[in-house]
Write a protein that holds these residues in place. Structure first.
Motif, short mmCIF file in Angstrom:
data_model
loop_
_atom_site.label_atom_id
_atom_site.label_comp_id
_atom_site.label_asym_id
_atom_site.label_seq_id
_atom_site.Cartn_x
_atom_site.Cartn_y
_atom_site.Cartn_z
N TRP A 177 53.50 65.33 23.20
CA TRP A 177 52.28 65.34 24.02
C TRP A 177 52.19 64.11 24.91
N LEU A 178 52.82 63.00 24.53
CA LEU A 178 52.92 61.85 25.43
C LEU A 178 53.84 62.17 26.61
N ALA A 179 54.86 62.99 26.36
CA ALA A 179 55.81 63.32 27.42
C ALA A 179 55.19 64.21 28.49
N LEU A 180 54.24 65.05 28.11
CA LEU A 180 53.68 66.01 29.08
C LEU A 180 53.07 65.32 30.30
N PRO A 181 52.22 64.30 30.14
CA PRO A 181 51.69 63.62 31.34
C PRO A 181 52.79 63.02 32.21
N ALA A 182 53.83 62.48 31.58
CA ALA A 182 54.93 61.89 32.34
C ALA A 182 55.61 62.95 33.20
N VAL A 183 55.88 64.11 32.62
CA VAL A 183 56.55 65.18 33.34
C VAL A 183 55.68 65.69 34.48
N ILE A 184 54.39 65.81 34.23
CA ILE A 184 53.47 66.31 35.25
C ILE A 184 53.35 65.31 36.40
N ILE A 185 53.18 64.03 36.09
CA ILE A 185 53.03 63.01 37.13
C ILE A 185 54.32 62.85 37.93
N LEU A 186 55.47 62.92 37.27
CA LEU A 186 56.76 62.83 37.97
C LEU A 186 56.97 63.98 38.93
N GLY A 187 56.57 65.17 38.52
CA GLY A 187 56.85 66.36 39.31
C GLY A 187 58.25 66.88 39.04
N PRO A 188 58.55 68.08 39.54
CA PRO A 188 59.86 68.69 39.26
C PRO A 188 61.00 68.02 40.00
N ARG A 189 62.21 68.23 39.50
CA ARG A 189 63.41 67.74 40.16
C ARG A 189 63.59 68.42 41.52
N MET A 190 64.28 67.75 42.40
CA MET A 190 64.58 68.33 43.71
C MET A 190 65.29 69.66 43.55
N GLY A 191 64.77 70.69 44.19
CA GLY A 191 65.40 72.00 44.16
C GLY A 191 65.05 72.87 42.98
N ARG A 192 64.24 72.33 42.04
CA ARG A 192 63.92 73.14 40.84
C ARG A 192 63.01 74.30 41.19
N TYR A 193 62.03 74.07 42.02
CA TYR A 193 61.12 75.13 42.47
C TYR A 193 61.04 75.06 44.00
N LEU A 194 61.38 76.15 44.67
CA LEU A 194 61.35 76.19 46.13
C LEU A 194 60.52 77.38 46.59
N LYS A 195 59.50 77.10 47.39
CA LYS A 195 58.62 78.14 47.93
C LYS A 195 58.05 79.01 46.81
N GLY A 196 57.67 78.35 45.72
CA GLY A 196 57.04 79.05 44.61
C GLY A 196 58.00 79.79 43.71
N LYS A 197 59.29 79.73 43.99
CA LYS A 197 60.27 80.44 43.18
C LYS A 197 61.06 79.45 42.31
N SER A 198 61.36 79.90 41.11
CA SER A 198 62.10 79.07 40.17
C SER A 198 63.60 79.16 40.41
N HIS A 199 64.24 78.00 40.43
CA HIS A 199 65.70 77.93 40.56
C HIS A 199 66.24 77.09 39.41
N PRO A 200 66.49 77.72 38.26
CA PRO A 200 66.96 76.96 37.10
C PRO A 200 68.22 76.15 37.41
N ILE A 201 68.27 74.94 36.89
CA ILE A 201 69.41 74.05 37.08
C ILE A 201 70.28 74.14 35.84
#
Length: 406
Positions: A177-201
């Motif tokens: 649960w400590l990790a969740l705020p970090a992940v949210i504040i960081l945001g997704p990796r480049m290219g992970r989500y484009l135009k609302g679509k998921s692109h799994p890495i």
């Protein structure tokens, strides 16, 4: 030395050896954290994963020695060695070593969620705060010197104290649960989500991922069994329950995850995380069910997190450690009951309250610390550095250096 003192010395020595062996087993688990992350991230971020885990371990060792353990248990080692050894062969300082391995799990857990795009030193700072202050405060409230008040509240409201034998909630839930705020504040990796679509890495190395899972699973028996603290309190049921929860997690992930190797190997960890809290209470068949449910939670929770909520948590540490850690606390209140073959003495209400308290505590601390770091020094790599990979950007060397020789 008379017979009584010899017997006492032997008992103290046995306890010190018992704890030291447990500490070494849990210490080895940090290699598991490292290989699990290295196998999951892309090749350009593998060196960073190794260095992060080892650095966080080293920093956690210092801050937990100076600040964390005294906060949790009121014992300081800033005194002569003769006083540290005392009349129990240095049991307290060995206990510090064992519990340090728990505290250092917090930044190791978070590391997997924020992989591939986090700055190095800000995360080291965050890990130091969590291992030196945040985690020890909660540890003190549940296990340590400040536990009387909160445990009395749980007993008054729920009918029993909050029970967490080996840290489903105190360690794993807090970390996830400590990790969740970090992940949210960081945001997704480049290219992970484009135009609302998921692109799994895709992950880089399944054998490394599997090796990490195996190392963690083996070390977990030190994590759970040696939580007894004293040789005379060791319980065989803890070992077998840990085993049954692990295989329950594997088999459930095999089915729910449709034979995906990532889910299978993380399913083992899901079962082990969930059984920590009630491993000394449950019947082995209930431990199996606890682990199986945990694994299903992870398989579907990971999908919901990644695809529905679009949270780019690289190793899925929020569902794996956070949500399943909370499930483990609650499961102890269900399957620990005598009616289901358990030892009894637990309350579902108290277990639920304690699990919820950990969530609130971790989220508040996570958003506070990462929010401050984000607004001051920043916590995310620049786009160019992220594109090059953390290995070259931070450490100036890749996992396979000969490939970069021109």
């Amino acid at each position: 030395m008379n017979g009584m003192s010899a017997t006492t010395a032997l008992g103290s020595s046995s306890d010190v050896l018992f704890l030291m062996l447990g500490a070494v087993m849990v210490f080895a688990m940090h290699a598991g954290f490292a290989f699990l992350e290295v196998g999951t991230v892309r090749r350009k971020n593998q060196v960073n994963a190794f260095v992060k885990i080892l650095t966080d371990w080293s920093v956690s060792t210092v801050v937990y020695f100076l600040i964390g353990f005294p906060i949790a248990y009121g014992i300081s080692f800033l005194k002569p060695v003769k006083q540290i050894l005392g009349d129990n062969q240095g049991y307290d300082i060995t206990h510090y070593f064992f519990l340090l391995c728990f505290a250092a799990c917090i930044p190791a857990i978070i590391s997997g969620g924020i992989a591939e795009r986090a700055k190095f030193w800000p995360q080291v700072i965050a890990g130091a705060i969590f291992a030196g202050i945040t985690y020890p405060v909660f540890e003190s409230l549940i296990w340590g010197q400040s536990s009387a008040g909160l445990q009395a509240f749980f007993k008054q409201v729920g009918g029993a104290e909050f029970h967490d034998y080996a840290g489903s909630v105190v360690v794993h839930s807090i970390g996830g649960w400590l990790a969740l705020p970090a992940v949210i504040i960081l945001g997704p990796r480049m290219g992970r989500y484009l135009k609302g679509k998921s692109h799994p890495i895709p992950i880089s190395n399944i054998p490394f991922l599997a090796l990490g899972s195996w190392i963690l699973a083996i070390g977990w028996f030190g994590f759970n069994v040696m939580s007894a603290g004293h040789l005379e309190k060791i319980s065989g049921i803890v070992a077998v329950n840990s085993l049954m929860a692990m295989v329950g997690g594997v088999l459930a992930a095999l089915i729910a995850g449709k034979n995906d190797p990532g889910f299978v190997h993380n399913g083992a960890l899901a079962g082990l995380i969930a059984v920590c809290a009630g491993s000394d209470l449950m019947h082995p068949l209930c431990a199996f069910v606890t682990g199986a449910i945990a694994s299903v939670i992870f398989v579907y929770g990971f999908h919901i997190e990644q695809e529905k909520l679009k949270i780019d948590d690289v190793l899925g540490v929020w569902p794996l450690h956070g949500v399943i850690g909370s499930w483990g606390g609650i499961a102890a209140g269900i399957f620990g009951q005598e009616a289901l073959g358990g030892m009894g003495g637990v309350s579902l209400a108290s277990q639920t309250l304690g699990s919820l308290a950990a969530i609130v505590f971790a989220l508040c601390n996570g958003f506070l610390i990462y929010g401050i770091l984000s607004k001051t020094v920043g916590i995310r790599l620049e786009q160019e550095d992220e594109f090059r990979g953390a290995d070259l950007s931070i450490h100036s060397i890749g996992a396979y250096p000969e490939e970069h020789i021109r």
